[in-house]
Design a protein around this motif. Structure first.
Motif, PDB file in Angstrom:
ATOM      1  N   VAL A 289     -27.368 -71.006 -40.009  1.00  0.00           N
ATOM      2  CA  VAL A 289     -27.361 -72.019 -38.947  1.00  0.00           C
ATOM      3  C   VAL A 289     -26.958 -71.339 -37.644  1.00  0.00           C
ATOM      4  O   VAL A 289     -25.911 -70.693 -37.564  1.00  0.00           O
ATOM      5  N   MET A 290     -27.814 -71.497 -36.629  1.00  0.00           N
ATOM      6  CA  MET A 290     -27.538 -70.896 -35.323  1.00  0.00           C
ATOM      7  C   MET A 290     -27.680 -71.943 -34.227  1.00  0.00           C
ATOM      8  O   MET A 290     -28.527 -72.836 -34.326  1.00  0.00           O
ATOM      9  N   LEU A 291     -26.854 -71.809 -33.209  1.00  0.00           N
ATOM     10  CA  LEU A 291     -26.829 -72.797 -32.127  1.00  0.00           C
ATOM     11  C   LEU A 291     -26.799 -72.102 -30.778  1.00  0.00           C
ATOM     12  O   LEU A 291     -26.313 -70.975 -30.652  1.00  0.00           O
ATOM     13  N   ARG A 292     -27.299 -72.806 -29.778  1.00  0.00           N
ATOM     14  CA  ARG A 292     -27.184 -72.323 -28.402  1.00  0.00           C
ATOM     15  C   ARG A 292     -27.102 -73.531 -27.474  1.00  0.00           C
ATOM     16  O   ARG A 292     -27.726 -74.563 -27.712  1.00  0.00           O
ATOM     17  N   GLY A 293     -26.293 -73.401 -26.439  1.00  0.00           N
ATOM     18  CA  GLY A 293     -26.179 -74.504 -25.498  1.00  0.00           C
ATOM     19  C   GLY A 293     -24.871 -74.486 -24.744  1.00  0.00           C
ATOM     20  O   GLY A 293     -24.039 -73.567 -24.876  1.00  0.00           O
TER      21      GLY A 293
ATOM     22  N   GLY B  20     -28.586 -63.798 -28.688  1.00  0.00           N
ATOM     23  CA  GLY B  20     -28.679 -64.962 -27.811  1.00  0.00           C
ATOM     24  C   GLY B  20     -28.429 -66.289 -28.493  1.00  0.00           C
ATOM     25  O   GLY B  20     -28.684 -67.348 -27.914  1.00  0.00           O
ATOM     26  N   TRP B  21     -27.926 -66.259 -29.730  1.00  0.00           N
ATOM     27  CA  TRP B  21     -27.581 -67.476 -30.459  1.00  0.00           C
ATOM     28  C   TRP B  21     -26.176 -67.313 -31.026  1.00  0.00           C
ATOM     29  O   TRP B  21     -25.755 -66.214 -31.371  1.00  0.00           O
ATOM     30  N   PHE B  22     -25.460 -68.434 -31.148  1.00  0.00           N
ATOM     31  CA  PHE B  22     -24.188 -68.386 -31.853  1.00  0.00           C
ATOM     32  C   PHE B  22     -24.461 -68.461 -33.352  1.00  0.00           C
ATOM     33  O   PHE B  22     -25.090 -69.394 -33.842  1.00  0.00           O
ATOM     34  N   ARG B  23     -23.981 -67.458 -34.062  1.00  0.00           N
ATOM     35  CA  ARG B  23     -24.198 -67.361 -35.512  1.00  0.00           C
ATOM     36  C   ARG B  23     -23.022 -68.026 -36.230  1.00  0.00           C
ATOM     37  O   ARG B  23     -21.908 -67.527 -36.192  1.00  0.00           O
ATOM     38  N   SER B  24     -23.304 -69.120 -36.897  1.00  0.00           N
ATOM     39  CA  SER B  24     -22.233 -69.941 -37.469  1.00  0.00           C
ATOM     40  C   SER B  24     -21.629 -69.368 -38.738  1.00  0.00           C
ATOM     41  O   SER B  24     -20.482 -69.683 -39.077  1.00  0.00           O
ATOM     42  N   GLY B  25     -22.408 -68.553 -39.471  1.00  0.00           N
ATOM     43  CA  GLY B  25     -21.940 -68.110 -40.776  1.00  0.00           C
ATOM     44  C   GLY B  25     -22.203 -69.114 -41.872  1.00  0.00           C
ATOM     45  O   GLY B  25     -21.911 -68.867 -43.044  1.00  0.00           O
TER      46      GLY B  25
END
Length: 555
Positions: A395-399, A420-425
């Motif tokens: 799951v990856m997020l950006r914003g 360029g994405w936050f890697r949630s783990g």
């Protein structure tokens, strides 16, 4: 573009401090905070926040300094969410289940100039400060938040020789204080340490901008209308109460503060205060649905409940709905200011059977309006996985509501945001309707004979067993299969079940390779936010050695 300008008339840095400024005008004489027999209006709350800001400024606290607090959900904890950033300082809320050693580590790491401590946690704070003194680290000034019926006594401990008291400070300070608004909306407003379920806590930096946007997003997707009554069952130290410590001011809500969360307190508070909204991790929901009949009270109306922190079992969601609560499922991390996604409900699902509705609502859904995008990606290729409900990825997020970074840890920040994405783990799948569903933490997934086993799926089945109160599944090393599922179970009071009962129950509802081969009956270790500490359970599973494959045990 020609003719456009940016000036004070059309641009003000976003900050949730503005929510309080507006609330003190629009909702001036309406109740803002309730704690036992104490009540404060929004005008009075702003006055108290300005007084604490003024006192901090007189103590030398200035822009960029860190102010820590160790407290349950009492009025002072709420006020410090505004009073500290009013000085330009950064609020650091410490979780109340940490021991003195961890508190001292975090205080040393964040270099807090001041430590506010509710009197119930004074002993832990004093021990933590002694450890700081022994390590020759800088010592924060201690300020005690006294209980409502407790006299304040100064301590003579060398580590806490200069101690002040919260209410005394307020009385001696003036509300005529000029708020130090952020110079840039990306200035830090708070530091929240991760819960430490998989590693040592990291300090997550929140900005004024991110806090503002996530507070508004959380209000909107929970349908929190004007002047709600919010019961504080979510710790304010956890992601600043999922950003609702600020969000309640935006809507002129009434904050019902409680120190201890029990099923009886929840039902009594809802009935007495006519609560409209609350929140809670699945552990809180589980406590509510298993409350004795004598402790339950009819709800005045459907009470909105936001749940998250850990994937809620469908069984728990359906039981909450049966009791009359309206459930909203959000997903997020400390690094996303708390809630980042919401399982937005579609009206056509209303006609489905309750268990089917619960399964749909247990999914993590899609990003809320404050988050730009969410995706399930292969962490190596960064390619999106197909929306087939089977292919797992990270799951990856950006914003705009992703953290500014980890305090004093640039390498960890860069690693978390690589590509360029936050890697949630977290590992998950994407369904055909594009809603995501979390399957596991990357460190928790069990690989047995080449098959990936989602511990969340196994736990959902375990929670539906009538005798099970709490459940957690981890991998147990196995010479042949690599790993096999090991279930740790806490039974309901008065309930009985054997390891064989549990295993057969799972095998009737899951492929055999997914069913636990080992069952351990014991209390589950938890973080302060209600998450099970699976790293502790993994160590116990490794230590089981030659226990019978179907053996139940107490450790």
């Amino acid at each position: 573009m020609e003719g456009s300008v940016r000036c004070s008339a059309n641009y003000v840095p976003l900050s949730p401090l503005s929510f309080l400024e507006r609330a003190a005008v629009v909702y001036a004489d309406r109740t803002a905070v309730v704690y036992g027999d104490k009540k404060y209006t929004w005008r009075g709350t702003r006055d108290r926040c300005l007084r604490i800001a003024s006192s901090l400024a007189h103590l030398g606290i200035t822009r960029g300094d860190i102010v820590a607090v160790l407290s349950a959900n009492v009025p002072a904890m709420y006020e410090l969410h505004f009073g500290v950033p009013m000085t330009g300082a950064v609020l650091c809320t410490l979780n109340t289940r940490h021991d003195a050693a961890m508190v001292s580590v975090l205080l040393k790491h964040c270099e807090a100039k001041v430590l506010f401590v509710e009197s119930h946690f004074l002993k832990i704070a004093q021990e933590a400060l002694k450890l700081l003194l022994a390590s020759k680290a800088a010592m924060p000034l201690l300020i005690i938040i006294s209980g409502s019926n407790e006299p304040f006594h100064k301590t003579s401990s060398p580590a806490t020789s200069h101690v002040l008291e919260y209410e005394t400070l307020l009385k001696s300070s003036s509300p005529q204080f000029e708020i130090k608004w952020p110079l840039d909306e990306c200035d830090p407003i708070s530091i929240n340490y991760t819960s430490g379920t998989t590693s040592r806590p990291k300090g997550v930096i929140y900005s004024h901008r991110g806090a503002y946007l996530n507070a508004i997003a959380t209000i909107l997707f929970n349908e929190i209308t004007t002047m709600p009554v919010y019961l504080w069952t979510v710790p304010m130290f956890h992601c600043n109460g999922w950003c609702l410590a600020w969000g309640m001011a935006a809507q002129g809500g009434t904050n019902i503060c409680i120190r201890n969360v029990t099923a009886k307190v929840v039902f009594d508070s809802i009935a007495f205060h006519k609560v409209t909204h609350m929140g809670g991790a699945p552990t809180v929901l589980n406590m509510i649905i298993n409350a004795p009949i004598a402790e339950r009270k009819p709800l005045p109306w459907k009470v909105g409940v936001m749940t998250g922190a850990a994937p809620p079992p469908p069984h728990v969601m359906s039981k909450m709905e049966e009791l009359g609560f309206h459930m909203t499922h959000a997903y997020g991390l400390t690094e996303t200011y708390g809630p980042a996604t919401v399982c937005t409900w579609m009206p056509e699902w209303d006609s489905l059977p309750l268990n089917e509705r619960a399964k749909l609502k247990a999914r993590q859904g899609l990003h809320h309006i404050g988050m730009e995008e969410i995706d399930i990606k292969d962490p190596v290729t960064m390619q999106s996985v197909p929306a087939d409900g089977r292919t797992m990825g990270e799951v990856m997020l950006r914003g705009n509501t992703v953290m500014s970074g980890y305090y004093k840890d640039l390498s960890a920040t860069e690693e978390a945001m690589a590509g360029g994405w936050f890697r949630s783990g977290d590992l998950g799948v994407r369904q055909a309707d594009l809603y995501i569903q979390i399957k596991d933490r990357s460190k928790d997934i069990i690989i047995s004979g080449g098959e990936n086993i989602s511990t969340i799926e196994v736990e959902s089945v375990l929670f539906s067993h009538p005798a099970v109160l709490e459940a957690a599944v981890v991998g147990r090393p196995d010479e042949h299969w690599g790993e096999t599922p090991c279930a740790f179970i806490k039974l309901k009071d008065g309930a009985n079940a054997t390891a064989e009962d549990i295993i057969n129950f799972c095998r009737a509802r899951l492929p055999h390779y997914m069913a636990p081969r080992t069952v351990i009956f014991e209390d589950l270790p938890k973080t302060s936010t209600g998450k099970t500490q699976k790293f502790v359970l993994r160590e116990k599973a490794k230590a089981l050695g030659s226990l019978s494959r179907k053996g139940g045990s107490k450790l």
